[in-house]
Design a protein around this motif. Structure first.
Motif, short mmCIF file in Angstrom:
data_model
loop_
_atom_site.label_atom_id
_atom_site.label_comp_id
_atom_site.label_asym_id
_atom_site.label_seq_id
_atom_site.Cartn_x
_atom_site.Cartn_y
_atom_site.Cartn_z
N LEU A 27 10.33 -34.23 9.94
CA LEU A 27 11.62 -33.54 9.85
C LEU A 27 11.64 -32.31 10.75
CD1 LEU A 27 14.42 -33.16 8.62
CD2 LEU A 27 13.35 -31.94 6.71
N LEU A 28 10.54 -31.57 10.80
CA LEU A 28 10.47 -30.40 11.69
C LEU A 28 10.68 -30.83 13.14
CD1 LEU A 28 9.90 -27.42 12.31
CD2 LEU A 28 7.46 -27.97 12.32
N GLU A 29 10.03 -31.92 13.53
CA GLU A 29 10.22 -32.43 14.90
C GLU A 29 11.68 -32.78 15.16
OE1 GLU A 29 7.74 -32.72 17.36
OE2 GLU A 29 6.73 -31.50 15.84
N ALA A 30 12.30 -33.44 14.17
CA ALA A 30 13.71 -33.84 14.33
C ALA A 30 14.62 -32.62 14.46
CB ALA A 30 14.13 -34.70 13.14
N ILE A 31 14.34 -31.58 13.67
CA ILE A 31 15.14 -30.35 13.74
C ILE A 31 14.99 -29.69 15.10
CG2 ILE A 31 15.28 -27.99 12.86
CD1 ILE A 31 14.60 -29.15 10.07
N LEU A 32 13.74 -29.58 15.58
CA LEU A 32 13.50 -28.94 16.88
C LEU A 32 14.15 -29.72 18.01
CD1 LEU A 32 9.73 -27.91 16.44
CD2 LEU A 32 11.77 -26.46 16.17
N ALA A 33 14.11 -31.06 17.91
CA ALA A 33 14.73 -31.88 18.95
C ALA A 33 16.25 -31.77 18.89
CB ALA A 33 14.29 -33.34 18.79
N ARG A 34 16.81 -31.84 17.69
CA ARG A 34 18.27 -31.79 17.52
C ARG A 34 18.84 -30.45 17.98
NH1 ARG A 34 19.95 -36.36 17.37
NH2 ARG A 34 20.77 -37.43 15.54
N THR A 35 18.08 -29.37 17.77
CA THR A 35 18.59 -28.03 18.12
C THR A 35 18.19 -27.61 19.52
OG1 THR A 35 16.63 -27.06 17.07
CG2 THR A 35 18.61 -27.27 15.71
N GLY A 36 17.52 -28.50 20.26
CA GLY A 36 17.20 -28.23 21.66
C GLY A 36 15.97 -27.40 21.90
N ASN A 40 12.06 -33.88 23.28
CA ASN A 40 12.00 -35.07 22.43
C ASN A 40 11.11 -34.79 21.23
OD1 ASN A 40 13.49 -37.00 24.15
ND2 ASN A 40 11.77 -36.68 25.56
N ALA A 41 11.44 -35.41 20.10
CA ALA A 41 10.62 -35.24 18.90
C ALA A 41 9.25 -35.86 19.12
CB ALA A 41 11.32 -35.88 17.71
N GLY A 42 8.20 -35.11 18.73
CA GLY A 42 6.86 -35.65 18.80
C GLY A 42 6.55 -36.51 17.60
N SER A 43 5.32 -37.02 17.55
CA SER A 43 4.92 -37.92 16.47
C SER A 43 3.60 -37.47 15.87
CB SER A 43 4.78 -39.35 17.02
OG SER A 43 3.99 -40.15 16.18
N VAL A 44 3.51 -37.52 14.53
CA VAL A 44 2.26 -37.19 13.84
C VAL A 44 1.19 -38.22 14.20
CG1 VAL A 44 1.14 -36.96 11.60
CG2 VAL A 44 3.42 -36.00 11.95
N ASP A 45 1.56 -39.50 14.17
CA ASP A 45 0.59 -40.56 14.46
C ASP A 45 0.05 -40.48 15.88
OD1 ASP A 45 0.69 -41.61 11.93
OD2 ASP A 45 2.25 -43.08 12.40
N ALA A 46 0.93 -40.11 16.82
CA ALA A 46 0.51 -40.03 18.22
C ALA A 46 -0.15 -38.70 18.55
CB ALA A 46 1.71 -40.25 19.14
N ILE A 252 21.68 -24.72 -9.21
CA ILE A 252 21.70 -26.12 -8.80
C ILE A 252 20.69 -26.34 -7.67
CG2 ILE A 252 24.14 -26.51 -9.41
CD1 ILE A 252 24.74 -26.28 -6.34
N CYS A 253 20.37 -27.62 -7.44
CA CYS A 253 19.57 -28.00 -6.28
C CYS A 253 20.34 -29.10 -5.56
CB CYS A 253 18.20 -28.49 -6.72
SG CYS A 253 17.17 -29.08 -5.35
N PRO A 254 21.05 -28.77 -4.45
CA PRO A 254 21.83 -29.78 -3.73
C PRO A 254 20.92 -30.84 -3.10
CG PRO A 254 22.44 -27.55 -3.08
CD PRO A 254 21.18 -27.44 -3.86
N VAL A 255 21.40 -32.08 -3.08
CA VAL A 255 20.64 -33.20 -2.53
C VAL A 255 21.35 -33.74 -1.30
CG1 VAL A 255 19.68 -35.49 -2.99
CG2 VAL A 255 19.78 -33.80 -4.82
N LEU A 256 20.60 -33.79 -0.17
CA LEU A 256 21.10 -34.31 1.09
C LEU A 256 20.28 -35.54 1.48
CD1 LEU A 256 21.32 -30.84 2.81
CD2 LEU A 256 23.28 -32.18 2.09
N LEU A 257 20.88 -36.43 2.26
CA LEU A 257 20.22 -37.68 2.63
C LEU A 257 19.85 -37.66 4.11
CD1 LEU A 257 22.78 -40.17 0.99
CD2 LEU A 257 20.90 -38.95 -0.11
N GLY A 258 18.84 -38.46 4.47
CA GLY A 258 18.50 -38.57 5.88
C GLY A 258 17.28 -39.44 6.14
N ALA A 259 17.01 -39.63 7.42
CA ALA A 259 15.82 -40.35 7.86
C ALA A 259 15.27 -39.56 9.04
CB ALA A 259 16.15 -41.78 8.27
N ALA A 260 14.26 -38.72 8.78
CA ALA A 260 13.75 -37.80 9.80
C ALA A 260 13.23 -38.53 11.03
CB ALA A 260 12.66 -36.91 9.21
N SER A 261 12.61 -39.70 10.83
CA SER A 261 12.04 -40.41 11.97
C SER A 261 13.11 -40.89 12.94
CB SER A 261 11.21 -41.61 11.48
OG SER A 261 12.04 -42.51 10.78
#
Length: 682
Positions: A27-36, A40-46, A252-261
């Motif tokens: 998710l951190l990678e996706a945030i950094l990529a989305r916000t410029g 490109n988002a990196g990969s934990v596995d790679a 409250i604890c708001p719930v948001l949906l997503g797929a970080a990968s």
């Protein structure tokens, strides 16, 4: 009202937390990529991610320490602190959380991870930190969202409020409906979602789910409750204001949906953080920061770089800080800042100054430690945070592979402990080895890797020695005599000792009842020292305890007697007497208290029984629905790797504390095996 409640000013700090392998770093990678911030988002596995960049994290493909990276979104600055998910590395999370404005709890629809989720949410709830739940890996979901929410709700003490519902296409989720915005979006992989018309069945589902969300908000808003009862649609801005206020107040604890990968749901998350999470002013108020103009900062992480020296990662909670400033610490130390760095996942850049809200690293504050509060004023500030120590659960005995590295090992362990205070070092007085205590098998393994790779010290490790002792069952009177003639003055000492067993836990007592000066008073102390020497290692090979020794008689020589002669005579007397006193082996017994999810209690009982544990009882864990607390006594020898089996039985969530209780006799085959193993090792 909208401007007061939402969109605070200044840089923000957000924690990414969640169970092990829930996707926080992705998710951190996706945030950094989305916000410029990155192309490109990196990969934990790679091994290409900004977070989890340490060699140990790359090697094990998991978070073993926190990472921090800064980005901007819609003109605002955000530092994300990516915290390890494994229970063995939670100290980093616990140290960092007080400084953040809000947390994003990354989780998935996996019932096995529910206890871990509960532990994390409880930490946030107790600290009063506003939190969003980001339901990750939504592209793999095989349950309806209401079922998932019902599964997750027991982990939270406040309502989980669904902010979005998925749009299904057969068995696949292709988008979501934002219940606050009343808009529908279709996911586009690695691209912003696309707005689509809200119609048909999705529109009906949206109306029902939105009403459910508003009902939960209305529990804390009388005006909204009246509107719902009168079937009046509340203004959209009022709904957003309610969401922001109730989030910040921990209602409250708001719930948001997503797929970080796939970078799905990331922009919606960022917009929710921008409009609803609090800023540094509210965080400072929560921590009780006094009103002041001087800089005030909290140290949440310490790092020792191979070539860059010591770095202290801090959140600046108030004021302005210039490079070169002198800071006073709540621990009574002071230091001069030598370098201010903007944090970005190890690719740090120098700064001339920093302002309130920024998360930065400060160089060369050698006397400053994690948990300290720093002030630019002339006096030491009060500590804003007290981090409770984490009880260790697994130990290993260490020694330098090369004896010339003994000093180097000691220095490396001190630095390691500065970085990670959940490691504990104890010097074993009997073996002279260092016993390193940690939070689990992986925690200790990573510590050894850091010693080798970063501090250049190779170590030998083995299980720590068990504190076996021995005692006696039979009384005896024994003479000890030492006579040596080798030209000039000889050596002569002669003692008669009365040796008796004492009740368990009595220790050692020495008396003297010599009459007529058979042993001169000036040699009595030497006799006691010799007795102590004889008790250091009994006939079974272990220290002897619970013994009463009385000096009742003896003789001396006016020329050849000496302190050394009488000490030697007493030691000889003890070594000859103890094998005749029916020696018996003793092992340390500990009181153990285990906390575990209720469904695992039966497994825990079986584990304890297999390890010679005596179960004293169990009860529900106070304040923890769905958890039990099991109490037992166990031999120290059986506790060694208990945590490994315990974590396996509880999906990584169980834990225990222990305390020495008593020494107990070991007889028969078990005693024979222990004695034989000890002789082989010796």
């Amino acid at each position: 009202m909208g401007q007061d409640v939402r969109s605070p000013q200044g840089p923000r700090c957000i924690a990414l937390v969640g169970p092990f392998q829930s996707g926080k770093t992705t998710l951190l990678e996706a945030i950094l990529a989305r916000t410029g911030a990155i192309k490109n988002a990196g990969s934990v596995d790679a091994g290409t991610s900004v977070g989890d960049a340490s060699p140990e994290a790359r090697h094990h493909k998991m978070g073993v320490g926190l990472s921090a990276a800064t980005t901007t979104f819609m003109g605002d600055s955000y530092t994300f602190v990516d915290c390890p998910g494994s229970v063995e590395f939670t100290h980093d999370m616990r140290a960092a959380l007080p400084a953040v404005d809000a947390a994003v709890v990354v989780c998935e629809a996996d019932e096995k991870k529910l206890p871990q989720l509960q532990i994390i949410l409880r930490e946030l709830e107790d600290l009063g930190i506003p939190r969003f739940l980001f339901l990750n890996k939504i592209d793999r979901a095989n349950k309806r969202i209401r079922e998932t929410l019902a599964t997750l709700q027991p982990a939270s003490r406040v309502p989980l409020v669904l902010r979005q519902i998925p749009i299904w296409n057969g068995d696949l989720i292709e988008g979501f409906v934002d219940l606050a915005l009343e808009r529908a979006f279709v996911y586009r992989e690695h691209k912003p979602s696309e707005v689509i018309a809200l119609e048909g069945g999705d529109l009906d589902r949206e109306k029902e789910a939105r009403f459910s969300m508003l009902e939960k908000l209305a529990d804390h808003d009388d005006a909204l409750m009246e509107q719902l009862l009168e079937d009046i649609q509340p203004p959209r801005d009022a709904v957003f204001d309610d969401l922001a206020r109730e989030l910040r107040e921990g209602l409250i604890c708001p719930v948001l949906l997503g797929a970080a990968s796939r970078e799905n749901g990331v922009l919606r998350l960022m917009k929710a953080l921008r409009h609803e999470s609090p800023g540094v002013a509210e965080t400072a108020k929560r921590l009780g920061v006094p009103s002041q103009k001087e800089a005030l900062a909290y140290v949440f992480k310490t790092l020792h770089l191979q070539h860059g020296g010591k770095l202290s990662m801090v959140r600046l909670l108030a004021g302005h800080l210039d490079d070169g400033a002198t800071l006073q610490s709540s621990s009574g130390e002071a230091g001069r800042v030598s370098g201010i760095l903007a944090v970005n996942g190890g690719h740090d850049t120098k700064r001339a100054a920093a302002d309130a809200g920024e998360t930065i690293a400060l160089g060369k504050l050698d006397a400053i430690k994690t948990g300290d509060t720093l002030s630019g004023g002339k006096t030491a500030p009060a500590a804003l945070v007290q981090i409770a120590p984490t009880p260790p659960v697994l130990a290993m005995s260490l020694s330098a592979a090369d004896r010339k590295d003994d000093v180097k090992l000691g220095q490396a362990l001190l630095r390691l402990n500065e970085e990670d205070p959940s490691l504990t070092m104890i010097q074993n007085q009997r073996t002279h080895d260092i016993v390193l205590w940690g939070q689990g098998e992986m925690h200790l393994r990573v510590a050894l890797e850091r010693l080798r790779d970063r501090f250049g010290v190779n170590v030998k490790s083995q299980p720590p020695a068990i504190g076996y002792q021995e005692t006696i069952r039979k009384s005896i009177t024994q003479r000890g005599r030492h006579k040596k003639q080798s030209g000039g003055h000889g050596q002569f000492g002669d003692v008669v000792l009365e040796i008796k067993p004492m009740p368990r836990g009595s220790g050692f007592e020495f008396h003297e009842k010599v009459v007529g000066g058979a042993v001169p008073k000036n040699y009595i102390g030497a006799v006691e020292e010799g007795v102590v020497d004889g008790l250091a290692k009994g006939p079974l090979g272990f220290p002897v305890i619970d013994v009463d020794v009385t000096l009742i008689d003896g003789s001396y020589h006016s020329v050849d007697s000496s302190d050394l002669a009488f000490r030697t005579a007493a030691r000889i007397g003890m070594s000859e007497a103890l094998p005749q006193c029916q020696p018996v082996l003793l092992e340390p017994i500990h009181m153990v208290e285990i906390v575990c999810p209720t469904e695992a209690t039966a497994k825990i009982n079986a584990i304890l029984s297999a390890r010679r544990g005596q179960i004293l009882g169990f009860d529900t864990r106070e304040g923890w629905p769905g958890w039990d607390c099991v109490r037992a006594t166990m031999p120290e020898a059986e506790i060694g790797d208990l945590i490994v089996e315990l974590r396996s039985a509880t999906a990584g969530a169980g834990g225990f504390t222990r305390q020495f209780d008593r020494m107990a006799e070991v007889t028969g085959r078990a005693a024979d095996q222990i004695i034989a193993a000890h002789r082989v090792a010796a």
